[in-house]
Design a protein around this motif. Structure first.
Motif, PDB file in Angstrom:
ATOM      1  N   ARG A  41      -1.776  13.273  -3.459  1.00  0.00           N
ATOM      2  CA  ARG A  41      -3.242  12.680  -2.561  1.00  0.00           C
ATOM      3  C   ARG A  41      -3.755  11.652  -3.427  1.00  0.00           C
ATOM      4  O   ARG A  41      -5.035  11.480  -3.690  1.00  0.00           O
ATOM      5  N   ARG A  42      -2.782  10.675  -3.754  1.00  0.00           N
ATOM      6  CA  ARG A  42      -3.382   9.400  -4.581  1.00  0.00           C
ATOM      7  C   ARG A  42      -2.744   8.154  -3.617  1.00  0.00           C
ATOM      8  O   ARG A  42      -1.678   8.344  -3.074  1.00  0.00           O
ATOM      9  N   VAL A  43      -3.493   7.312  -3.885  1.00  0.00           N
ATOM     10  CA  VAL A  43      -3.248   5.978  -3.064  1.00  0.00           C
ATOM     11  C   VAL A  43      -3.208   4.694  -3.928  1.00  0.00           C
ATOM     12  O   VAL A  43      -3.985   4.769  -4.972  1.00  0.00           O
ATOM     13  N   PHE A  44      -2.176   3.864  -3.997  1.00  0.00           N
ATOM     14  CA  PHE A  44      -2.234   2.777  -4.676  1.00  0.00           C
ATOM     15  C   PHE A  44      -2.077   1.450  -3.898  1.00  0.00           C
ATOM     16  O   PHE A  44      -1.471   1.503  -2.587  1.00  0.00           O
ATOM     17  N   ARG A  45      -2.341   0.448  -4.281  1.00  0.00           N
ATOM     18  CA  ARG A  45      -2.379  -0.843  -3.667  1.00  0.00           C
ATOM     19  C   ARG A  45      -2.016  -2.209  -4.801  1.00  0.00           C
ATOM     20  O   ARG A  45      -2.894  -2.292  -5.746  1.00  0.00           O
ATOM     21  N   LEU A  50       0.945  -1.196   0.007  1.00  0.00           N
ATOM     22  CA  LEU A  50       0.001   0.133  -0.128  1.00  0.00           C
ATOM     23  C   LEU A  50       0.889   1.253  -0.137  1.00  0.00           C
ATOM     24  O   LEU A  50       1.934   1.230   0.657  1.00  0.00           O
ATOM     25  N   ILE A  51       0.595   2.015  -1.007  1.00  0.00           N
ATOM     26  CA  ILE A  51       1.371   3.374  -1.056  1.00  0.00           C
ATOM     27  C   ILE A  51       0.440   4.638  -1.012  1.00  0.00           C
ATOM     28  O   ILE A  51      -0.505   4.545  -1.598  1.00  0.00           O
ATOM     29  N   LEU A  52       0.927   5.586  -0.038  1.00  0.00           N
ATOM     30  CA  LEU A  52       0.048   6.868  -0.423  1.00  0.00           C
ATOM     31  C   LEU A  52       1.076   8.009  -0.360  1.00  0.00           C
ATOM     32  O   LEU A  52       1.903   8.286   0.180  1.00  0.00           O
ATOM     33  N   ASP A  53       0.631   8.952  -1.306  1.00  0.00           N
ATOM     34  CA  ASP A  53       1.719   9.766  -1.889  1.00  0.00           C
ATOM     35  C   ASP A  53       0.706  11.390  -1.382  1.00  0.00           C
ATOM     36  O   ASP A  53      -0.516  11.537  -1.710  1.00  0.00           O
TER      37      ASP A  53
END
Length: 226
Positions: free
Chosen positions: A143-147, A136-139
Motif C-alpha cells: 500500500r505504498r505509492v512512488f513517483r 508512477l508506481i503503486l504497490d
C-alpha cells in the motif's frame, strides 16, 4: 482438454448437469454450484477463467454475486444468464461488472459462440500486485505509492481511487463507476466527491490537469502516460 476452467452457477440441477456435460464435451474443465454463496467461496479457492452465472439463485442473486466478485477484484469473465429480457436488468448486470448477458431460452450453439467470443477478448488477467503508469508506481501489497522514486503518502480513499484508475489505465471511467467502486455508493448527480478526490490526488502527485490523470468532459476520468 482445454486449459480453461469454468464455474457454472445454476440452482436447477438438471440444467447444471446439461451445462456441465455440454461444456466438458467441448473440452472445458467445469465445476458447478447451486448457490451464490458457494459461488463466491469457490472463486476464492479456485482460479476460474469464466463464470456462467444465473441471475435467480436461492440465496444471493446473480447481481449481488457479480457485485461481490468484482469488489474482491475477481478477474474472471462473467456471462450472466436470466429468463428476464428487460433492458434495465441487462444494464444493471453490465454496470456491476458482467461481461455479457444471455437471455433464456437459448441454444447451446449460441452459448458456445458467446463463450468463445468472451475468451478471445482476453479480459481475464492475473491481478497485478504492482501497478505502473509512467513514472508512477503503486504497490498493492505494501500500500505504498512512488513517483520518480519519491514516496507519496495517501489516505485509504485516495489509494483506492488511484489504484482503480491505474488498474484501468487507458480506459475512461465514469464518475458513477468510480463512486460505486471507491465509496460503494450509487451515483448521486449532486455529489462532487469524485472531483474533489481527483483534485487531492493531482496535488499530491504534483500532476497538472491533463498530464497524467485526465478529465474527460461530461464523462469522467482516465489515467495514462501519453
Amino acid at each position: 482438454m482445454i486449459d480453461v476452467r469454468i464455474l457454472v452457477v445454476e440452482d436447477d440441477t438438471d440444467i447444471a448437469d446439461v451445462f456441465q456435460r455440454g461444456l466438458q464435451a467441448e473440452g472445458y474443465r467445469v465445476d458447478t454450484v447451486a448457490g451464490g454463496r458457494d459461488a463466491i467461496t469457490r472463486t476464492r479457492e479456485q482460479d476460474y477463467r469464466l463464470i456462467i452465472l444465473d441471475l435467480i439463485l436461492p440465496d444471493l442473486d446473480g447481481m449481488e454475486v457479480c457485485r461481490i466478485l468484482r469488489h474482491e477484484q475477481s478477474q474472471a469473465l462473467i456471462l450472466m444468464l436470466t429468463a428476464r429480457d428487460g433492458m434495465d436488468d441487462k444494464i444493471q448486470g453490465l454496470r456491476l461488472g458482467a461481461d455479457d448477458y444471455l437471455t433464456k431460452p437459448f441454444s447451446f450453439e449460441e452459448l458456445f459462440a458467446r463463450l468463445r467470443a468472451l475468451l478471445r477478448r482476453g479480459h481475464y488477467r492475473d491481478i497485478e500486485k504492482v501497478l505502473r503508469v509512467g513514472d508512477l508506481i503503486l504497490d498493492q501489497a505494501t500500500r505504498r505509492v512512488f513517483r520518480s522514486d519519491r514516496e507519496i503518502p495517501l489516505t485509504t480513499r485516495e489509494f483506492m481511487l488511484l489504484g482503480y484508475l491505474m488498474a484501468n489505465a487507458g480506459k475512461i471511467l465514469s464518475r458513477a463507476q468510480i463512486l460505486y467502486y471507491v465509496w460503494k455508493q450509487d451515483f448521486d448527480p449532486q455529489t462532487n466527491v469524485v472531483d474533489v478526490y481527483i483534485r487531492y490526488l493531482r496535488n499530491k502527485l504534483g500532476d497538472k490537469p491533463g498530464s497524467l490523470i485526465r478529465t474527460i468532459r461530461g464523462i469522467g476520468y482516465t489515467i495514462d502516460d501519453r
